[in-house]
Design a protein around this motif. Structure first.
Motif, PDB file in Angstrom:
ATOM      1  N   ILE A  42       0.766  -1.137  -0.246  1.00 13.76           N
ATOM      2  CA  ILE A  42       0.220  -0.003   0.059  1.00 13.76           C
ATOM      3  C   ILE A  42       0.823   1.169  -0.086  1.00 13.76           C
ATOM      4  O   ILE A  42       1.769   1.161   0.549  1.00 13.76           O
ATOM      5  CB  ILE A  42      -0.929   0.106   1.207  1.00 13.76           C
ATOM      6  N   GLU A  43       0.386   2.281  -0.797  1.00 16.74           N
ATOM      7  CA  GLU A  43       0.993   3.471  -0.942  1.00 16.74           C
ATOM      8  C   GLU A  43       0.130   4.758  -0.519  1.00 16.74           C
ATOM      9  O   GLU A  43      -1.158   4.542  -0.816  1.00 16.74           O
ATOM     10  CB  GLU A  43       1.707   3.758  -2.275  1.00 16.74           C
ATOM     11  N   ALA A  44       0.848   5.689  -0.046  1.00 19.27           N
ATOM     12  CA  ALA A  44       0.015   6.863   0.166  1.00 19.27           C
ATOM     13  C   ALA A  44      -0.292   7.558  -1.049  1.00 19.27           C
ATOM     14  O   ALA A  44       0.437   7.438  -2.156  1.00 19.27           O
ATOM     15  CB  ALA A  44       0.778   7.911   1.001  1.00 19.27           C
ATOM     16  N   PRO A  45      -1.602   8.353  -1.038  1.00 17.98           N
ATOM     17  CA  PRO A  45      -2.475   8.673   0.121  1.00 17.98           C
ATOM     18  C   PRO A  45      -3.815   7.793  -0.019  1.00 17.98           C
ATOM     19  O   PRO A  45      -4.904   8.281   0.178  1.00 17.98           O
ATOM     20  CB  PRO A  45      -2.865  10.030  -0.403  1.00 17.98           C
ATOM     21  N   ALA A  46      -3.685   6.319   0.019  1.00 19.48           N
ATOM     22  CA  ALA A  46      -4.640   5.483   0.026  1.00 19.48           C
ATOM     23  C   ALA A  46      -5.312   5.538   1.448  1.00 19.48           C
ATOM     24  O   ALA A  46      -5.001   6.071   2.516  1.00 19.48           O
ATOM     25  CB  ALA A  46      -4.080   4.033  -0.183  1.00 19.48           C
ATOM     26  N   GLU A  47      -6.665   5.074   1.410  1.00 16.91           N
ATOM     27  CA  GLU A  47      -7.571   5.143   2.406  1.00 16.91           C
ATOM     28  C   GLU A  47      -7.483   3.976   3.367  1.00 16.91           C
ATOM     29  O   GLU A  47      -7.490   2.914   3.079  1.00 16.91           O
ATOM     30  CB  GLU A  47      -8.824   5.052   1.873  1.00 16.91           C
ATOM     31  N   VAL A  48      -7.106   4.446   4.825  1.00 12.64           N
ATOM     32  CA  VAL A  48      -6.938   3.262   5.622  1.00 12.64           C
ATOM     33  C   VAL A  48      -7.948   3.433   6.609  1.00 12.64           C
ATOM     34  O   VAL A  48      -8.140   4.487   7.299  1.00 12.64           O
ATOM     35  CB  VAL A  48      -5.454   3.439   6.080  1.00 12.64           C
ATOM     36  N   LEU A  49      -8.225   2.164   7.087  1.00 15.10           N
ATOM     37  CA  LEU A  49      -9.214   1.961   8.397  1.00 15.10           C
ATOM     38  C   LEU A  49      -8.660   1.398   9.454  1.00 15.10           C
ATOM     39  O   LEU A  49      -8.063   0.205   9.195  1.00 15.10           O
ATOM     40  CB  LEU A  49     -10.532   1.107   7.878  1.00 15.10           C
ATOM     41  N   ASP A  50      -8.436   2.061  10.483  1.00  8.68           N
ATOM     42  CA  ASP A  50      -7.392   1.458  11.697  1.00  8.68           C
ATOM     43  C   ASP A  50      -8.859   1.086  12.565  1.00  8.68           C
ATOM     44  O   ASP A  50      -9.352   1.994  13.554  1.00  8.68           O
ATOM     45  CB  ASP A  50      -6.798   2.468  12.482  1.00  8.68           C
TER      46      ASP A  50
END
Length: 250
Positions: A42-50
Motif C-alpha cells: 500500500i502507498e499513500a494517499p490510500a484510504e486506511v481503516l484502523d
C-alpha cells in the motif's frame, strides 16, 4: 453494542491505559506501519481503516506518511486522546466512536488494520466471523486486511501464570489461565496506585494459524498469508504474534 461485554466498559480501558500503551509500544508503531506497507504494497494517499484504533498509535503514523486515515474505537476517551495528538501535529484524522461490528462504509478502504491483539473479544465466536465479513465489505476490490492477534501456538509456548508491571505509578498484576481446550486466554488484571485498586477479568479467544486462515477464508478473503510479526517473519517457533494478511478478490 452489547452492554454486558467486558470491552464496552470504558473505565477498564482508562484504568489500564498505562499498562497497555507504554513508551516502548508507541516507539514500535513506526516500524510496525512500515512493515504493514511492505507486506501489502500500500502507498499513500490510500484510504486506511484502523479498526479498534485505541489512542491512535498506528493511525498517527499512517497520517504522517500521507495516508487518509479513519480510526474507529469503542472507547471515547481513547479517541479524544488520538484527536488531541493529531491536532498537536497538525495531522488530519477521521475518528469515529463505534463498535467495530457496526461500522459500515462499504468499499471505501484500500487497507484495514486490526492490531495489538484486538481480535477475539466477543463472547459469541460467530461475531468474530461477522466482524471479518464486515471488514471485507468495507474494503475496496483488491484491498487488504492486516490482523495481528495472539496465536494459540505462541500462547502455549510463552505461557506464564502471572506477570508484574510498574508504570506511571501503577502496580499491575496480570494473572493468566487457559479456558477450555485452549479455546481462550483468561485474564485477571489488578492495578494499584495511591490506595486505589482496580480489578477486571476477561477472556480473549485464541486461534491457531490454521484456524485463523480458515476463518478468513469463510469470511470471503483470498490471498491469505500468515506471519510471525508485522515485519513479515515466519510463523514458527520464534514468532512474536500471529499476523495474517488477506485480500479482497476481484
Amino acid at each position: 453494542m452489547e452492554p454486558t461485554e467486558w470491552f464496552a466498559d470504558e473505565t477498564f480501558w482508562e484504568a489500564f491505559a498505562p499498562f497497555m500503551f507504554d513508551d516502548t509500544r508507541w516507539m514500535l508503531a513506526e516500524t510496525e506501519v512500515e512493515g504493514i506497507c511492505r507486506l501489502t504494497g500500500i502507498e499513500a494517499p490510500a484510504e486506511v481503516l484502523d479498526l479498534c484504533c485505541g489512542v491512535g498509535r498506528h493511525s498517527l503514523v499512517f497520517a504522517r506518511k500521507g495516508f487518509r486515515v479513519t480510526g474507529v474505537d469503542i472507547t471515547a476517551s481513547y479517541l479524544e486522546a488520538a484527536r488531541e495528538s493529531a491536532m498537536a501535529e497538525g495531522l488530519e484524522l477521521t475518528l469515529i466512536h463505534a463498535d467495530a461490528r457496526r461500522f459500515a462504509q462499504p468499499g471505501s478502504f484500500a487497507l484495514c488494520v486490526n492490531l495489538g491483539a484486538s481480535f477475539g473479544y466477543f463472547s459469541d465466536p460467530n461475531e468474530d466471523l461477522a466482524l471479518l465479513r464486515r471488514c471485507r465489505k468495507n474494503l475496496a476490490p483488491r484491498g487488504f486486511l492486516v490482523l495481528e492477534t495472539i496465536g494459540k501456538e505462541t500462547a502455549a509456548r510463552s505461557f506464564v501464570p502471572e506477570e508484574y508491571i510498574v508504570r506511571d505509578g501503577w502496580e499491575v498484576r496480570a494473572q493468566y489461565s487457559i479456558v477450555g481446550e485452549w479455546e481462550k486466554l483468561g485474564n485477571r488484571w489488578t492495578a494499584r496506585k495511591d490506595g486505589t485498586t482496580i480489578e477486571r477479568q476477561f477472556e480473549i479467544r485464541l486461534y491457531s494459524a490454521l484456524e485463523l486462515r480458515m476463518l478468513l477464508s469463510r469470511a470471503g478473503f483470498g490471498n491469505i498469508r500468515i506471519f510471525g510479526n508485522l515485519a513479515g517473519s515466519p510463523y514458527d517457533q520464534d514468532a512474536d504474534m500471529l499476523v495474517a494478511t488477506a485480500q479482497v478478490q476481484g
